[in-house]
Write a protein that holds these residues in place. Structure first.
Motif, PDB file in Angstrom:
ATOM      1  N   GLU A 617       0.808  -1.223   0.000  1.00 39.86           N
ATOM      2  CA  GLU A 617       0.000   0.000   0.000  1.00 39.86           C
ATOM      3  C   GLU A 617       0.842   1.274   0.000  1.00 39.86           C
ATOM      4  O   GLU A 617       0.424   2.309  -0.526  1.00 39.86           O
ATOM      5  CB  GLU A 617      -0.929   0.015   1.227  1.00 39.86           C
ATOM      6  N   ASP A 618       2.045   1.214   0.583  1.00 44.29           N
ATOM      7  CA  ASP A 618       2.857   2.426   0.700  1.00 44.29           C
ATOM      8  C   ASP A 618       3.904   2.562  -0.399  1.00 44.29           C
ATOM      9  O   ASP A 618       4.732   3.470  -0.360  1.00 44.29           O
ATOM     10  CB  ASP A 618       3.537   2.489   2.065  1.00 44.29           C
ATOM     11  N   TYR A 673      -4.383   6.641   2.455  1.00 45.44           N
ATOM     12  CA  TYR A 673      -4.760   5.717   3.532  1.00 45.44           C
ATOM     13  C   TYR A 673      -6.072   6.165   4.195  1.00 45.44           C
ATOM     14  O   TYR A 673      -6.897   5.348   4.593  1.00 45.44           O
ATOM     15  CB  TYR A 673      -3.697   5.662   4.622  1.00 45.44           C
ATOM     16  N   LYS A 674      -6.220   7.489   4.316  1.00 52.05           N
ATOM     17  CA  LYS A 674      -7.328   8.046   5.093  1.00 52.05           C
ATOM     18  C   LYS A 674      -8.684   7.604   4.544  1.00 52.05           C
ATOM     19  O   LYS A 674      -9.615   7.367   5.319  1.00 52.05           O
ATOM     20  CB  LYS A 674      -7.235   9.574   5.090  1.00 52.05           C
ATOM     21  N   GLY A 682     -13.587  -6.046  -1.493  1.00 50.23           N
ATOM     22  CA  GLY A 682     -14.713  -5.314  -0.950  1.00 50.23           C
ATOM     23  C   GLY A 682     -14.894  -5.471   0.537  1.00 50.23           C
ATOM     24  O   GLY A 682     -15.879  -4.986   1.108  1.00 50.23           O
ATOM     25  N   ASN A 683     -13.943  -6.128   1.215  1.00 53.65           N
ATOM     26  CA  ASN A 683     -14.036  -6.301   2.660  1.00 53.65           C
ATOM     27  C   ASN A 683     -13.594  -5.019   3.373  1.00 53.65           C
ATOM     28  O   ASN A 683     -12.675  -4.341   2.914  1.00 53.65           O
ATOM     29  CB  ASN A 683     -13.149  -7.468   3.109  1.00 53.65           C
ATOM     30  N   PRO A 684     -14.213  -4.693   4.499  1.00 51.34           N
ATOM     31  CA  PRO A 684     -13.843  -3.465   5.220  1.00 51.34           C
ATOM     32  C   PRO A 684     -12.388  -3.501   5.683  1.00 51.34           C
ATOM     33  O   PRO A 684     -11.855  -4.558   6.031  1.00 51.34           O
ATOM     34  CB  PRO A 684     -14.806  -3.458   6.421  1.00 51.34           C
ATOM     35  N   VAL A 685     -11.747  -2.343   5.655  1.00 53.50           N
ATOM     36  CA  VAL A 685     -10.372  -2.195   6.132  1.00 53.50           C
ATOM     37  C   VAL A 685     -10.369  -1.173   7.259  1.00 53.50           C
ATOM     38  O   VAL A 685     -10.825  -0.034   7.083  1.00 53.50           O
ATOM     39  CB  VAL A 685      -9.429  -1.739   5.008  1.00 53.50           C
ATOM     40  N   PHE A 690      -3.129   0.514   8.464  1.00 52.99           N
ATOM     41  CA  PHE A 690      -2.082   1.315   7.836  1.00 52.99           C
ATOM     42  C   PHE A 690      -1.013   1.792   8.825  1.00 52.99           C
ATOM     43  O   PHE A 690      -0.075   2.478   8.424  1.00 52.99           O
ATOM     44  CB  PHE A 690      -2.705   2.519   7.116  1.00 52.99           C
ATOM     45  N   LEU A 691      -1.176   1.421  10.092  1.00 54.18           N
ATOM     46  CA  LEU A 691      -0.137   1.768  11.062  1.00 54.18           C
ATOM     47  C   LEU A 691       1.166   1.084  10.679  1.00 54.18           C
ATOM     48  O   LEU A 691       1.190  -0.104  10.370  1.00 54.18           O
ATOM     49  CB  LEU A 691      -0.561   1.342  12.473  1.00 54.18           C
TER      50      LEU A 691
END
Length: 856
Positions: A617-618, A673-674, A682-685, A690-691
């Motif tokens: 992701e980063d 990330y926000k 489609g699953n909640p994150v 993101f820590l």
């Protein structure tokens, strides 16, 4: 001389086709039907699905037990040991599969059928997961592919995989509120400063354009041409001084004026007395003109006008990012010059300034290089072939005929120069992409064909001049798209001669077009493991060059040479993120880190891999923090080829998630990330995920060159499909690329941020539905943008219905007929019982899909 032969040749062609339909057994292939259906997802609780072909003989003669094979395309690997029905399915290359009878197969009697079941990885969710374009080849006619015309795909109705329902859609649609059209900002994308004033200016056929600076002549001419769409003739242009005076006088005119402003900034003032557009350069003037177009009533393009009333405004505006790009893939499936000019029109309207033209890949080469005719003679055609010597194999549902395929086509040199000029006049730079060293099968096979042609002519040295592979290479690999022979041999000097030749030919085209060229994108992504390891040429290079320690180092060797080659031509190198990465070892495991060696070489990388839930992701932020210029091309929010929603009737890949209009809109370039709330499935994150991820530093922010939407074309067959996948997603990209950072993106308080976001989303989606889509119904001939399906919920009040986009009208029927614009308009809960059919409509009568729901 040949004209008398034409009737004979036509008869010969027809008789050959008829013979191909029937072989010696007398079986007529036209009597063969094929049906595909999904049996089960998550079969045996594994990430795989079970599906079947049913082969039906509708004729009067048996289908033979042998002597034929059936080809088809599939983007996912079929598990070969899972096939039933006395059949085998083999993966040949890329997305090409072959079904053939085993010795135990007995044939199919007339009016009978067999069922062939097989397993495929992952799940079957939409049309992108279904085998396409089946065709039959008889052993007796091994070069003739015969399409199976009667091919039926049964709908996917699996309720176990969380498909979107009308009720869920209705709930999502309630997240925005309706805003009256007269309260909406009338310029799109949102200007930095916008104020509506009293009064309006009336434009007519006699409105004059006064240009006070010769540098704006092209823009003045462009604006004058637009008058033809409104009034049937061009506007009159005149030279003027800085006060707007001209031979005809300045009052009631449109004044183009020089002012000390940054290059793309502009000021727009509309009063009842006249219009002034001021800018520091031609680009700013052009964007001021686009904002003037945006102010016009959306219906202005729908018919000939006598007068157009334009609201009085004061606007001061400039873009957030200097690089605002759209990638269009014409390699996987081709788009005509006409369609590409249309794409440039809509890009210009929304102030995008870069077209990333992905014109070469495994499945196609789309720009003519006259000195290398095989690039388009072989590399721009697709159909049934077993050796790729005359054209490339059928992919992505082409079928066997290379002359009737979206996989066939290219731009002549003159076509491409015309595209460059058209883009130049709209202040859009075209960035050509020569995919390499992977994703290069079209070029590799084209240069193989050139080699064979010249070898036959006894010209060995000339034949090897541009050869792209090592004929003795025995490396085994499989690319992300399942090709096993798509990588250039980076140890061959002829590979660099080829790339230099292509670069020089492209540079010459840009020069002839008078179009800017700063960079060439040389790809660099998805080179599979295993390449070059069994190449004698590559291994010899490793032994002779002390700088190279292992096969991985050939990668850096390659891009270092390309970087030098472009620098010598006054250009800089662009590529995908892998160009900026280097393999290293940590705790015995290979890892990729930003490559410090090239960080200060002015290389611009387009970073796509921030897939939520993947661990990467980063990556865009890490590369920018390391010093590379980064174009955010994030799959999470900007891959327009991804399916809009998790629906069986919304085609498109979804490996990177689902991507509706809201995702590019809520993309926060400096802190995505926000607003990353779900993973690719489609699953909640949770925000805590993101820590520990690298955040973008202030230094990294200075290296973000801009953002880019990407429309890959594996599932884009034809212009209508391109426009469907592009729009309205493009509007979210345009808003994020141009408009200032919104307050909801910077607000620290989470609840306040959510509240501000809902307000912003409501304003945006109302502008899309009430101003921009009605404009796009007619602008540049009209666009086939996606009209969302209707959401519905049954309550005690009756059947409630809504749509994602305010401004689209919903019509319904209760008698079983299809809704039309003349059907009843939905305005209140529907209380009648029985089957209700609902559909959303645009202003020009186009409609979305029909929702059929039982109102109980």
């Amino acid at each position: 001389m040949l004209r008398p032969l034409l009737p004979f040749l036509m008869l010969l062609s027809i008789s050959t086709a008829l013979f191909a339909q029937k072989r010696s057994s007398g079986f007529d292939t036209r009597k063969l039907s094929l049906r595909w259906e999904l049996i089960a997802n998550n079969y045996r609780k594994q990430p795989q699905f079970l599906s079947s072909f049913t082969i039906i003989n509708t004729g009067k003669t048996p289908l033979p037990a042998s002597g034929w094979v059936l080809y088809f395309n599939d983007n996912q690997e079929v598990l070969a040991n899972s096939v039933t029905g006395d059949m085998r399915i083999e993966h040949l290359n890329g997305d090409i599969f072959r079904l053939s009878p085993l010795p135990s197969f007995k044939g199919i009697k007339p009016k009978d059928s067999i069922r062939v079941e097989f397993l495929t990885g992952d799940i079957a969710l939409n049309a992108s997961d279904i085998p396409t374009a089946p065709f039959l080849v008889w052993d007796a006619q091994p070069k003739a592919g015969i399409p199976i015309r009667d091919y039926t795909v049964l709908p996917i109705t699996d309720t176990t995989i969380g498909l979107l329902t009308p009720e869920i859609l209705y709930s999502r649609n309630t997240e925005s509120t309706d805003i009256p059209a007269d309260r909406l900002t009338k310029i799109f994308p949102t200007p930095a400063s916008y104020q509506e004033n009293a009064g309006e200016f009336t434009a007519t056929a006699s409105t004059q354009i006064i240009n006070t600076d010769p540098a704006f002549d092209r823009e003045a001419g462009w604006l004058a041409d637009q008058w033809t769409a409104f009034f049937g003739k061009k506007a009159v242009t005149a030279k003027g001084d800085l006060t707007g005076n001209s031979m005809a006088g300045g009052k009631g005119s449109i004044l183009l004026q020089k002012k000390d402003l940054p290059d793309e900034a502009y000021e727009l003032n509309v009063t009842p007395e006249g219009i002034t557009i001021a800018a520091g350069g031609p680009a700013g003037i052009f964007y001021g003109i686009q904002s003037l177009q945006s102010l016009l009533p959306p219906s202005s393009w729908s018919a000939r006008q006598t007068a157009i009333r334009i609201p009085s405004v004061t606007v001061k505006d400039k873009p957030r990012f200097g690089f605002r790009s759209l990638l269009v893939d014409i390699a996987r499936n081709f788009q005509t010059k006409k369609e590409m000019l249309k794409v440039l029109d809509v890009m210009a309207l929304y102030k995008l300034n870069a077209l990333h033209l992905h014109f070469s890949d495994d499945e196609g080469w789309r720009i003519e290089i006259p000195s290398l005719p095989e690039l388009t003679g072989v590399g721009a055609r697709r159909g049934y072939t077993t050796d790729s010597k005359e054209f490339l194999p059928a992919s992505y549902g082409d079928g066997p005929d290379p002359d009737h395929s979206f996989g066939t086509g290219y731009y002549t040199r003159q076509d491409f120069i015309e595209i460059l000029k058209y883009a130049r006049d709209r202040h859009i730079q075209v960035i050509p992409e020569v995919e390499s060293p992977g994703h290069a099968r079209a070029a590799v096979k084209a240069m193989d064909a050139r080699y064979e042609r010249l070898i036959k002519e006894g010209k060995k040295e000339e034949a090897e001049q541009y050869l792209l592979r090592d004929p003795e290479d025995r490396s085994i690999y499989s690319s992300a798209q399942m090709w096993s022979d798509n990588v250039i041999c980076v140890a061959r000097p002829s590979a660099y001669r080829f790339l230099e030749k292509v670069a020089d030919e492209l540079i010459a085209m840009y020069k002839e077009a008078g179009a800017p060229l700063e960079t060439i994108h040389f790809g660099g992504d998805e080179v599979p493991a295993g390449v070059w390891e069994q190449s004698p040429i590559c291994q010899a290079l490793l032994k002779s060059d002390a700088r190279l320690k292992n096969t991985d180092d050939l990668w850096y060797y390659y891009f270092d040479k390309l970087n030098t080659m472009l620098h010598n031509r006054g250009l800089f190198l662009s590529g995908w993120e892998e160009v900026a990465m280097r393999k290293t070892v940590l705790d015995g495991n290979k890892q990729m880190i930003p490559n410090p060696t090239l960080a200060n070489e002015n290389i611009r990388v387009h970073v796509w891999n921030n897939m939520i839930g993947s661990g990467s992701e980063d990556l865009p932020y890490r590369i920018a923090n390391a010093g590379y210029k980064v174009v955010l091309s994030c799959v999470s929010n900007l891959y327009f080829d991804l399916a809009y929603t998790k629906s069986a009737d919304e085609a498109g890949y979804y490996w990177g998630g689902f991507l509706d209009l809201d995702k590019p809109f809520y993309f926060i370039p400096f802190d995505y990330y926000k607003n990353s709330t779900e993973d690719r499935k489609g699953n909640p994150v949770d925000p805590s995920y993101f820590l520990g991820k690298d955040r973008l530093t202030d230094y990294g922010k200075s290296n973000i060159a801009g953002i880019q939407g990407l429309l890959w074309a594996e599932n884009v067959r034809g212009p209508e499909r391109l426009e469907y996948m592009l729009l309205p997603k493009l509007l979210g990209l345009a808003e994020r690329a141009w408009a200032s950072d919104p307050d909801w993106a910077t607000e620290k308080d989470l609840q306040k941020s959510k509240s501000l976001y809902r307000q912003a989303w409501s304003g945006f989606i109302n502008r899309v539905g009430k101003r921009e889509l009605p404009r796009l119904d007619y602008y540049s001939g009209g666009f086939n943008y996606r009209i969302p399906s209707v959401g519905a919920s049954i309550t005690g009040e009756g059947l409630l219905a809504n749509n994602q986009i305010p401004g689209l009208s919903i019509h319904y029927t209760t008698d079983g007929t299809e809704p039309t614009l003349q059907s009843r308009t939905y305005e209140a809960p529907i209380t009648g019982k029985g089957i209700v059919k609902l559909k959303a409509f645009a202003t020009n009568g186009r409609s979305g899909r029909t929702l059929s729901i039982k109102n109980q």
